[in-house]
Enzyme design. Structure first.
Site, PDB file in Angstrom:
ATOM      1  N   GLU A 200      12.656  50.547  47.814  1.00  0.00           N
ATOM      2  CA  GLU A 200      13.991  50.539  48.427  1.00  0.00           C
ATOM      3  C   GLU A 200      14.002  51.403  49.692  1.00  0.00           C
ATOM      4  O   GLU A 200      14.563  51.016  50.711  1.00  0.00           O
ATOM      5  CB  GLU A 200      15.047  51.065  47.445  1.00  0.00           C
ATOM      6  CG  GLU A 200      15.654  50.021  46.537  1.00  0.00           C
ATOM      7  CD  GLU A 200      16.544  49.019  47.251  1.00  0.00           C
ATOM      8  OE1 GLU A 200      16.685  49.070  48.478  1.00  0.00           O
ATOM      9  OE2 GLU A 200      17.078  48.143  46.557  1.00  0.00           O
TER      10      GLU A 200
ATOM     11  N   GLU B  67      14.068  48.226  57.876  1.00  0.00           N
ATOM     12  CA  GLU B  67      15.304  47.709  58.486  1.00  0.00           C
ATOM     13  C   GLU B  67      15.697  48.528  59.706  1.00  0.00           C
ATOM     14  O   GLU B  67      16.040  47.974  60.758  1.00  0.00           O
ATOM     15  CB  GLU B  67      16.445  47.738  57.463  1.00  0.00           C
ATOM     16  CG  GLU B  67      16.472  46.509  56.563  1.00  0.00           C
ATOM     17  CD  GLU B  67      17.601  46.567  55.538  1.00  0.00           C
ATOM     18  OE1 GLU B  67      17.476  45.885  54.531  1.00  0.00           O
ATOM     19  OE2 GLU B  67      18.579  47.317  55.769  1.00  0.00           O
TER      20      GLU B  67
ATOM     21  N   LYS C 278      11.701  42.079  57.787  1.00  0.00           N
ATOM     22  CA  LYS C 278      12.774  42.432  56.843  1.00  0.00           C
ATOM     23  C   LYS C 278      12.642  41.666  55.527  1.00  0.00           C
ATOM     24  O   LYS C 278      12.834  42.232  54.451  1.00  0.00           O
ATOM     25  CB  LYS C 278      14.133  42.139  57.478  1.00  0.00           C
ATOM     26  CG  LYS C 278      14.535  43.137  58.541  1.00  0.00           C
ATOM     27  CD  LYS C 278      15.966  42.941  58.934  1.00  0.00           C
ATOM     28  CE  LYS C 278      16.395  43.992  59.934  1.00  0.00           C
ATOM     29  NZ  LYS C 278      17.829  43.904  60.244  1.00  0.00           N
ATOM     30  N   ASP C 279      12.314  40.369  55.621  1.00  0.00           N
ATOM     31  CA  ASP C 279      12.197  39.569  54.397  1.00  0.00           C
ATOM     32  C   ASP C 279      11.023  40.033  53.536  1.00  0.00           C
ATOM     33  O   ASP C 279      11.105  40.041  52.307  1.00  0.00           O
ATOM     34  CB  ASP C 279      12.037  38.075  54.743  1.00  0.00           C
ATOM     35  CG  ASP C 279      13.316  37.483  55.307  1.00  0.00           C
ATOM     36  OD1 ASP C 279      14.351  38.171  55.280  1.00  0.00           O
ATOM     37  OD2 ASP C 279      13.277  36.336  55.785  1.00  0.00           O
TER      38      ASP C 279
HETATM   39  N1  LIG Z   1      16.620  40.659  64.192  1.00  0.00           N
HETATM   40  C1  LIG Z   1      16.592  39.687  63.264  1.00  0.00           C
HETATM   41  N2  LIG Z   1      15.998  38.497  63.564  1.00  0.00           N
HETATM   42  C2  LIG Z   1      15.935  37.494  62.653  1.00  0.00           C
HETATM   43  N3  LIG Z   1      16.434  37.581  61.398  1.00  0.00           N
HETATM   44  C3  LIG Z   1      17.025  38.732  61.024  1.00  0.00           C
HETATM   45  C4  LIG Z   1      17.137  39.847  61.939  1.00  0.00           C
HETATM   46  N4  LIG Z   1      17.789  40.846  61.292  1.00  0.00           N
HETATM   47  C5  LIG Z   1      18.034  40.382  60.064  1.00  0.00           C
HETATM   48  N5  LIG Z   1      17.600  39.138  59.884  1.00  0.00           N
HETATM   49  C6  LIG Z   1      17.701  38.316  58.650  1.00  0.00           C
HETATM   50  O1  LIG Z   1      18.877  38.669  57.956  1.00  0.00           O
HETATM   51  C7  LIG Z   1      18.543  39.213  56.660  1.00  0.00           C
HETATM   52  C8  LIG Z   1      19.481  40.367  56.365  1.00  0.00           C
HETATM   53  O2  LIG Z   1      19.250  41.392  57.324  1.00  0.00           O
HETATM   54  P1  LIG Z   1      19.993  42.789  57.270  1.00  0.00           P
HETATM   55  O3  LIG Z   1      19.545  43.607  58.412  1.00  0.00           O
HETATM   56  O4  LIG Z   1      21.455  42.568  57.127  1.00  0.00           O
HETATM   57  O5  LIG Z   1      19.370  43.368  55.989  1.00  0.00           O
HETATM   58  P2  LIG Z   1      19.928  43.435  54.507  1.00  0.00           P
HETATM   59  O6  LIG Z   1      18.771  43.088  53.624  1.00  0.00           O
HETATM   60  O7  LIG Z   1      21.167  42.625  54.356  1.00  0.00           O
HETATM   61  O8  LIG Z   1      20.222  44.944  54.409  1.00  0.00           O
HETATM   62  P3  LIG Z   1      21.535  45.749  54.113  1.00  0.00           P
HETATM   63  O9  LIG Z   1      21.207  46.412  52.828  1.00  0.00           O
HETATM   64  O10 LIG Z   1      21.636  46.671  55.284  1.00  0.00           O
HETATM   65  O11 LIG Z   1      22.696  44.781  54.017  1.00  0.00           O
HETATM   66  C9  LIG Z   1      17.077  39.631  56.771  1.00  0.00           C
HETATM   67  O12 LIG Z   1      16.435  39.626  55.503  1.00  0.00           O
HETATM   68  C10 LIG Z   1      16.522  38.589  57.714  1.00  0.00           C
HETATM   69  O13 LIG Z   1      16.222  37.384  57.005  1.00  0.00           O
END
Ligand SMILES: Nc1ncnc2c1ncn2[C@@H]1O[C@H](COP(=O)(O)OP(=O)(O)OP(=O)(O)O)[C@@H](O)[C@H]1O
Length: 125
Positions: free
Chosen positions: A65, A72, A90-91
């Site tokens: 985590e 992120e 991120k994924d």
């Molecule tokens: N710069 C980017 N370019 C392309 N896809 C992105 C980008 N930022 C985020 N994503 C996509 O959106 C998803 C969610 O991103 P985010 O930054 O909101 O993270 P999160 O897992 O929702 O974290 P949080 O706990 O902050 O909500 C990522 O897993 C990715 O698939």
């Protein structure tokens, strides 16, 4: 950059944990579940071997985590715009958390299912 003392290194690490807890709901939820699993371990007097698996599972989830939070933050800083590599980073980090969480659920079931069922049977007569 100036060489930091051990105390400063430790404080910065604690700041990182505090940042994760403050900004990420999932870190807070998983910390709560980790505390519950440890409380259940004490309640059911689980064996030393079971403790090793439970603690491994708990720490793996919390560590992934925090790594996910770090990825992120770094990605958002380096690539605020949409980019396939930002998505991949991120994924992939989120995938690591998912794998750790699945491991924790499996360990939780193996260690706690039997004692919980026995406890419920006694409780309900
Ligand atoms: N710069 C980017 N370019 C392309 N896809 C992105 C980008 N930022 C985020 N994503 C996509 O959106 C998803 C969610 O991103 P985010 O930054 O909101 O993270 P999160 O897992 O929702 O974290 P949080 O706990 O902050 O909500 C990522 O897993 C990715 O698939």
């Amino acid at each position: 950059m100036k060489r930091r003392s051990w105390g400063q290194v430790f404080l910065n690490a604690l700041e990182g944990i505090a940042y994760g807890l403050r900004t990420q709901r999932n870190v807070r939820v998983h910390t709560g579940v980790a505390i519950l699993m440890c409380a259940a371990g004490f309640f059911f007097h689980i064996s030393r071997t079971d403790w090793m698996f439970v603690l491994t599972a708990v720490f793996m989830v919390l560590v992934t985590e925090l790594m996910n939070t770090a990825v992120e933050a770094a990605v958002d800083l380096a690539q605020p715009d949409i980019h396939p590599l930002a998505k991949a980073a991120k994924d992939t980090a989120a995938g690591a958390v998912l794998l750790a969480a699945v491991f924790a659920v499996i360990i939780g079931c193996i260690v706690f299912l039997k004692p919980v069922l026995t406890w419920l049977r006694v409780l309900l007569g």
